[in-house]
Design a protein around this motif. Structure first.
Motif, PDB file in Angstrom:
ATOM      1  N   GLU A  64       0.836  -1.201   0.000  1.00 39.17           N
ATOM      2  CA  GLU A  64       0.000   0.000   0.000  1.00 39.17           C
ATOM      3  C   GLU A  64       0.870   1.251   0.000  1.00 39.17           C
ATOM      4  O   GLU A  64       0.549   2.238  -0.684  1.00 39.17           O
ATOM      5  N   ARG A  65       1.960   1.221   0.745  1.00 41.36           N
ATOM      6  CA  ARG A  65       2.883   2.368   0.728  1.00 41.36           C
ATOM      7  C   ARG A  65       3.455   2.572  -0.668  1.00 41.36           C
ATOM      8  O   ARG A  65       3.568   3.705  -1.149  1.00 41.36           O
ATOM      9  N   LEU A  66       3.816   1.470  -1.313  1.00 42.47           N
ATOM     10  CA  LEU A  66       4.345   1.571  -2.672  1.00 42.47           C
ATOM     11  C   LEU A  66       3.298   2.159  -3.615  1.00 42.47           C
ATOM     12  O   LEU A  66       3.621   2.977  -4.483  1.00 42.47           O
ATOM     13  N   ARG A  67       2.055   1.724  -3.454  1.00 45.39           N
ATOM     14  CA  ARG A  67       0.993   2.236  -4.314  1.00 45.39           C
ATOM     15  C   ARG A  67       0.812   3.739  -4.137  1.00 45.39           C
ATOM     16  O   ARG A  67       0.629   4.486  -5.111  1.00 45.39           O
ATOM     17  N   LEU A  68       0.896   4.201  -2.895  1.00 50.53           N
ATOM     18  CA  LEU A  68       0.659   5.606  -2.600  1.00 50.53           C
ATOM     19  C   LEU A  68       1.855   6.496  -2.919  1.00 50.53           C
ATOM     20  O   LEU A  68       1.684   7.626  -3.394  1.00 50.53           O
ATOM     21  N   TYR A  69       3.062   5.993  -2.654  1.00 50.46           N
ATOM     22  CA  TYR A  69       4.229   6.872  -2.691  1.00 50.46           C
ATOM     23  C   TYR A  69       5.360   6.384  -3.609  1.00 50.46           C
ATOM     24  O   TYR A  69       6.384   7.049  -3.714  1.00 50.46           O
ATOM     25  N   GLY A  70       5.159   5.245  -4.254  1.00 48.56           N
ATOM     26  CA  GLY A  70       6.228   4.714  -5.101  1.00 48.56           C
ATOM     27  C   GLY A  70       6.610   5.637  -6.241  1.00 48.56           C
ATOM     28  O   GLY A  70       7.767   5.687  -6.655  1.00 48.56           O
ATOM     29  N   ASP A  71       5.651   6.369  -6.759  1.00 48.44           N
ATOM     30  CA  ASP A  71       5.902   7.268  -7.893  1.00 48.44           C
ATOM     31  C   ASP A  71       6.133   8.713  -7.453  1.00 48.44           C
ATOM     32  O   ASP A  71       6.158   9.619  -8.296  1.00 48.44           O
ATOM     33  N   LEU A  72       6.283   8.921  -6.159  1.00 54.19           N
ATOM     34  CA  LEU A  72       6.495  10.282  -5.658  1.00 54.19           C
ATOM     35  C   LEU A  72       7.797  10.854  -6.214  1.00 54.19           C
ATOM     36  O   LEU A  72       8.853  10.228  -6.129  1.00 54.19           O
ATOM     37  N   ARG A  73       7.716  12.032  -6.783  1.00 53.68           N
ATOM     38  CA  ARG A  73       8.892  12.690  -7.347  1.00 53.68           C
ATOM     39  C   ARG A  73       9.394  13.743  -6.376  1.00 53.68           C
ATOM     40  O   ARG A  73       8.650  14.619  -5.966  1.00 53.68           O
ATOM     41  N   THR A  74      10.636  13.635  -5.994  1.00 54.78           N
ATOM     42  CA  THR A  74      11.225  14.607  -5.085  1.00 54.78           C
ATOM     43  C   THR A  74      12.318  15.374  -5.807  1.00 54.78           C
ATOM     44  O   THR A  74      12.793  14.963  -6.867  1.00 54.78           O
ATOM     45  N   GLU A  75      12.708  16.474  -5.215  1.00 53.10           N
ATOM     46  CA  GLU A  75      13.737  17.321  -5.805  1.00 53.10           C
ATOM     47  C   GLU A  75      14.891  17.491  -4.830  1.00 53.10           C
ATOM     48  O   GLU A  75      14.679  17.568  -3.609  1.00 53.10           O
ATOM     49  N   PRO A  76      16.128  17.563  -5.327  1.00 55.84           N
ATOM     50  CA  PRO A  76      17.256  17.846  -4.436  1.00 55.84           C
ATOM     51  C   PRO A  76      17.171  19.271  -3.913  1.00 55.84           C
ATOM     52  O   PRO A  76      16.490  20.127  -4.487  1.00 55.84           O
ATOM     53  N   LEU A  77      17.857  19.525  -2.822  1.00 57.94           N
ATOM     54  CA  LEU A  77      17.857  20.860  -2.247  1.00 57.94           C
ATOM     55  C   LEU A  77      18.717  21.808  -3.074  1.00 57.94           C
ATOM     56  O   LEU A  77      19.790  21.419  -3.555  1.00 57.94           O
ATOM     57  N   PRO A  78      18.288  23.048  -3.237  1.00 56.74           N
ATOM     58  CA  PRO A  78      19.194  24.050  -3.825  1.00 56.74           C
ATOM     59  C   PRO A  78      20.430  24.187  -2.940  1.00 56.74           C
ATOM     60  O   PRO A  78      20.369  23.972  -1.716  1.00 56.74           O
ATOM     61  N   GLY A  79      21.539  24.560  -3.526  1.00 58.75           N
ATOM     62  CA  GLY A  79      22.796  24.627  -2.787  1.00 58.75           C
ATOM     63  C   GLY A  79      22.741  25.491  -1.545  1.00 58.75           C
ATOM     64  O   GLY A  79      23.231  25.107  -0.478  1.00 58.75           O
ATOM     65  N   GLU A  80      22.130  26.661  -1.649  1.00 56.39           N
ATOM     66  CA  GLU A  80      22.076  27.571  -0.506  1.00 56.39           C
ATOM     67  C   GLU A  80      21.254  26.973   0.632  1.00 56.39           C
ATOM     68  O   GLU A  80      21.634  27.069   1.809  1.00 56.39           O
ATOM     69  N   LEU A  81      20.133  26.340   0.286  1.00 52.18           N
ATOM     70  CA  LEU A  81      19.297  25.729   1.310  1.00 52.18           C
ATOM     71  C   LEU A  81      20.004  24.543   1.949  1.00 52.18           C
ATOM     72  O   LEU A  81      19.906  24.323   3.155  1.00 52.18           O
ATOM     73  N   ARG A  82      20.737  23.790   1.142  1.00 52.86           N
ATOM     74  CA  ARG A  82      21.502  22.665   1.685  1.00 52.86           C
ATOM     75  C   ARG A  82      22.526  23.145   2.700  1.00 52.86           C
ATOM     76  O   ARG A  82      22.660  22.577   3.794  1.00 52.86           O
TER      77      ARG A  82
END
Length: 243
Positions: A64-82
């Motif tokens: 169920e977790r895979l179904r809900l979040y498997g295709d979740l697209r995330t982004e890396p942090l911008p350098g300043e925020l990192r």
């Protein structure tokens, strides 16, 4: 062929068909279990334990977790925020020396904000952790431990060693989330993503970004931070705070 012989043939055929169906079902279940074990690693065993050994129930939850979040697209942090998060993590370490409870509570809030800024759900803690477990299965338990310990700290039920261990165990999770792109892949789904820049980055390039792994030439202060022209390093403090 007599009626009795026909009946025997029918019974044998039914038994063989049932055996074949059972074999196919078991093979499918075995493949499903292996796939979930590969995907979730220690999270698989933890979930089975939470379901009192009921692997089928645990697998249904993970699927169920895979179904809900498997295709979740995330982004890396911008350098300043990192950089800001790395500096804030260092500040939590310094705070730990004088106020371990506030440092752990702050670190818990920091990780929640960091996960949100990477693109994970932030409405409810349980939803956020479920999504994180799909993509950072190796280290998400460290986040859970920190969150639970922070709650105990607010109630005055956590000693200093428990607080310290919670932050130590949460640190690999922090490193997974703050890691810049092209410097090695985090765990979970992101482990399987290959980042190319024309030339593979060296391990040294990764170490420059991660707190506690600096290799610079400066000198280390009492708070574990390298000064001079070295890289940031957060490790052990004289008063026993070790992150």
């Amino acid at each position: 062929m007599s009626t009795g012989a026909i009946s025997i043939v029918v019974v044998v055929a039914v038994v063989l068909a049932a055996a074949l169906i059972i074999r196919v079902v078991r093979a499918g279940a075995g493949r499903r279990e292996r796939a979930l074990r590969r995907r979730f690693g220690p999270e698989y065993e933890l979930n089975v334990a939470q379901h009192a050994g009921d692997s089928k129930a645990a697998e249904r939850e993970l699927e169920e977790r895979l179904r809900l979040y498997g295709d979740l697209r995330t982004e890396p942090l911008p350098g300043e925020l990192r950089e800001r998060y790395v500096a804030e993590w260092a500040g939590m370490q310094e705070m730990f020396i004088e106020s371990p409870e506030h440092a752990v509570t702050g670190a818990d809030q920091l990780l929640a904000r960091l996960a949100h800024d990477r693109g994970y759900p932030s409405g409810r803690y349980e939803e956020q952790v479920a999504a994180l477990s799909v993509h950072h299965a190796e280290h998400v338990q460290g986040y859970r431990q920190l969150h639970d310990t922070a709650a105990r700290a607010r109630e005055g039920r956590a000693d200093t060693e428990e607080l310290r261990e919670a932050v130590v165990h949460a640190r690999p999770f922090f490193e997974d989330l703050v890691r810049p792109p092209h410097h090695g892949a985090p765990t979970g789904t992101e482990t399987g993503r290959q980042h190319h820049t024309g030339e593979r980055r060296s391990e040294g390039g990764l170490r420059r970004w991660l707190p506690g792994t600096g290799t610079g030439h400066g000198h280390t202060t009492d708070h574990g931070r390298t000064t001079g022209h070295g890289h940031t390093r957060f490790g052990h403090t004289k008063k026993g705070g070790a992150w």
